[in-house]
Design an enzyme around this catalytic site. Structure first.
Site, PDB file in Angstrom:
ATOM      1  N   ASP A 251     -27.921 -12.913  23.384  1.00  0.00           N
ATOM      2  CA  ASP A 251     -28.842 -12.585  22.293  1.00  0.00           C
ATOM      3  C   ASP A 251     -29.806 -13.741  22.050  1.00  0.00           C
ATOM      4  O   ASP A 251     -29.387 -14.886  21.903  1.00  0.00           O
ATOM      5  CB  ASP A 251     -28.041 -12.331  21.011  1.00  0.00           C
ATOM      6  CG  ASP A 251     -28.943 -11.989  19.840  1.00  0.00           C
ATOM      7  OD1 ASP A 251     -29.195 -10.790  19.634  1.00  0.00           O
ATOM      8  OD2 ASP A 251     -29.401 -12.919  19.138  1.00  0.00           O
TER       9      ASP A 251
ATOM     10  N   TYR B 157     -36.709 -18.040  18.033  1.00  0.00           N
ATOM     11  CA  TYR B 157     -35.853 -19.189  18.379  1.00  0.00           C
ATOM     12  C   TYR B 157     -36.561 -20.170  19.304  1.00  0.00           C
ATOM     13  O   TYR B 157     -36.056 -21.254  19.571  1.00  0.00           O
ATOM     14  CB  TYR B 157     -34.547 -18.734  19.054  1.00  0.00           C
ATOM     15  CG  TYR B 157     -33.687 -17.762  18.288  1.00  0.00           C
ATOM     16  CD1 TYR B 157     -33.864 -17.540  16.924  1.00  0.00           C
ATOM     17  CD2 TYR B 157     -32.674 -17.054  18.932  1.00  0.00           C
ATOM     18  CE1 TYR B 157     -33.066 -16.628  16.235  1.00  0.00           C
ATOM     19  CE2 TYR B 157     -31.876 -16.150  18.248  1.00  0.00           C
ATOM     20  CZ  TYR B 157     -32.081 -15.938  16.907  1.00  0.00           C
ATOM     21  OH  TYR B 157     -31.282 -15.028  16.246  1.00  0.00           O
TER      22      TYR B 157
ATOM     23  N   LYS C 244     -35.931 -10.353  19.925  1.00  0.00           N
ATOM     24  CA  LYS C 244     -36.414  -9.821  18.634  1.00  0.00           C
ATOM     25  C   LYS C 244     -37.896 -10.105  18.450  1.00  0.00           C
ATOM     26  O   LYS C 244     -38.403 -11.155  18.878  1.00  0.00           O
ATOM     27  CB  LYS C 244     -35.620 -10.463  17.483  1.00  0.00           C
ATOM     28  CG  LYS C 244     -34.124 -10.427  17.702  1.00  0.00           C
ATOM     29  CD  LYS C 244     -33.311 -10.992  16.570  1.00  0.00           C
ATOM     30  CE  LYS C 244     -31.863 -11.155  16.991  1.00  0.00           C
ATOM     31  NZ  LYS C 244     -31.560 -12.410  17.705  1.00  0.00           N
TER      32      LYS C 244
ATOM     33  N   HIS D 259     -37.091  -8.495  13.794  1.00  0.00           N
ATOM     34  CA  HIS D 259     -36.226  -9.604  13.375  1.00  0.00           C
ATOM     35  C   HIS D 259     -35.938  -9.585  11.875  1.00  0.00           C
ATOM     36  O   HIS D 259     -34.811  -9.850  11.449  1.00  0.00           O
ATOM     37  CB  HIS D 259     -36.862 -10.934  13.784  1.00  0.00           C
ATOM     38  CG  HIS D 259     -35.877 -12.043  13.959  1.00  0.00           C
ATOM     39  ND1 HIS D 259     -36.055 -13.078  14.835  1.00  0.00           N
ATOM     40  CD2 HIS D 259     -34.687 -12.279  13.369  1.00  0.00           C
ATOM     41  CE1 HIS D 259     -35.026 -13.896  14.765  1.00  0.00           C
ATOM     42  NE2 HIS D 259     -34.175 -13.426  13.889  1.00  0.00           N
TER      43      HIS D 259
END
Ligand code: A2P
Length: 296
Positions: free
Chosen positions: A46, A51, A76, A107
């Site tokens: 994931d 990120y 996401k 997200h």
């Protein structure tokens, strides 16, 4: 109920119950973590555009030499990209070095600007973002195997389902004994939406790892406190779980799942009554509580 190995999505696809989380996995550490995890039995990774590690995650997948078809890969749509879902999808695919996503999530139901730092963008409605995601899902089934959401409360899921043509396959939320999110889990089960637990250990420096209920059960089963916390989620029907680690020994250890009794699961989730916390409070988006009762 014994812990599951896979969870069935409303698309018919099987999602491996335990996946490697990569929130806060810095570039530099995450490539190795993903490669190591895949070489040692993980089949579910994931990540998220937010990120800032998709390229390294993609490099880790490539380095592992595990065939893409054996991996369940989620990323996401970032909040500042909600107006440009199509471009964001292409960017994620390119960064990850893949032709398709097993799952693509909104997200947060929280459009934000592209400023640094980003702030809430009231000129856009996240329901329109979902419509864009649905359109992409229908137009490019070869690129998007499933779509879903993340950080959705019951209130926001109700708003979504009132207009959605595609029921989200997954709602990924913070879930651990100090944030059991039972209301969201009950609602999602009723709608056939799988819940994926992020921060199942309580994130960095978690007090849950030394909580006496957790350590008592760890001793009873001769496993680590982290094993108890991951197992708790894996024992729940319709739930998958994403322990995050960049440490080899922990990546290996976190896949040890044990069967807990109903009473033990209740005792663990009762920790919330005396010690509630969130590792990620929705208010950081500038959109307030996002309908979560404990954040109002
Ligand atoms: P690290 O990545 O340095 O190994 P969560 O999954 O709830 O987000 O928690 C992630 C945090 O827990 C990270 O700080 C991670 O550290 C740490 N962690 C992951 N696995 C374990 C484990 N088995 N025991 C203790 N801490 C762990």
């Amino acid at each position: 109920m014994p812990a599951s190995k896979t969870v069935k999505l409303n698309t018919g696809a099987e999602m491996p119950t335990v996946g490697l989380g990569t929130w806060k996995s810095a570039p530099g550490a995450v490539e190795h973590a993903v490669e190591f995890a895949l070489r040692n039995g993980y089949k579910h990774i994931d990540t998220a555009a937010a990120y800032k590690n998709e390229k390294e995650v993609g490099a880790g997948i490539a380095a592992s030499q595990v065939p893409r078809g054996s991996i369940f890969l989620t990323t996401k749509l970032d909040n500042p990209d909600q107006k440009e879902a199509s471009e964001a999808l292409e960017s994620s695919l390119k960064n990850l070095g893949t032709d398709y996503l097993d799952l693509w999530l909104m997200h947060w139901p929280a459009p934000m600007t592209k400023d640094e730092p980003a702030v809430a963008d009231p000129s856009h409605d996240w329901l329109d973002t979902w419509k864009s995601m649905e359109a992409l899902y229908k137009k490019y089934p070869e690129k998007l195997k499933a779509i879903g959401v993340s950080n959705f409360s019951v209130e926001f899921l109700e708003r979504l389902l009132a207009v959605a043509e595609v029921v989200p396959a997954v709602n990924q939320i913070e879930m651990h004994p100090s944030c059991p999110s039972q209301d969201v889990l009950d609602f999602c089960r009723g709608k056939g939406i799988v819940v994926t637990a992020y921060s199942p250990l309580g994130s960095d420096n978690s007090p849950l790892l030394t909580n006496e209920v957790v350590t008592k059960l760890a001793e009873k089963y001769d496993v680590t406190p982290a094993n108890i916390l991951v197992s708790l989620q894996a024992n729940k029907s319709g739930v998958s779980v994403l322990p995050k680690s960049v440490t080899n020994t922990r990546i290996l250890s976190n896949t040890v799942i044990i069967d807990l009794t109903e009473e033990e699961m209740k005792e663990l989730d009762a920790i919330d009554k005396t010690h509630h916390f969130r590792a990620c409070h929705p208010s950081w988006t500038g959109w307030g509580s996002l309908g979560f009762p404990d954040c109002k």
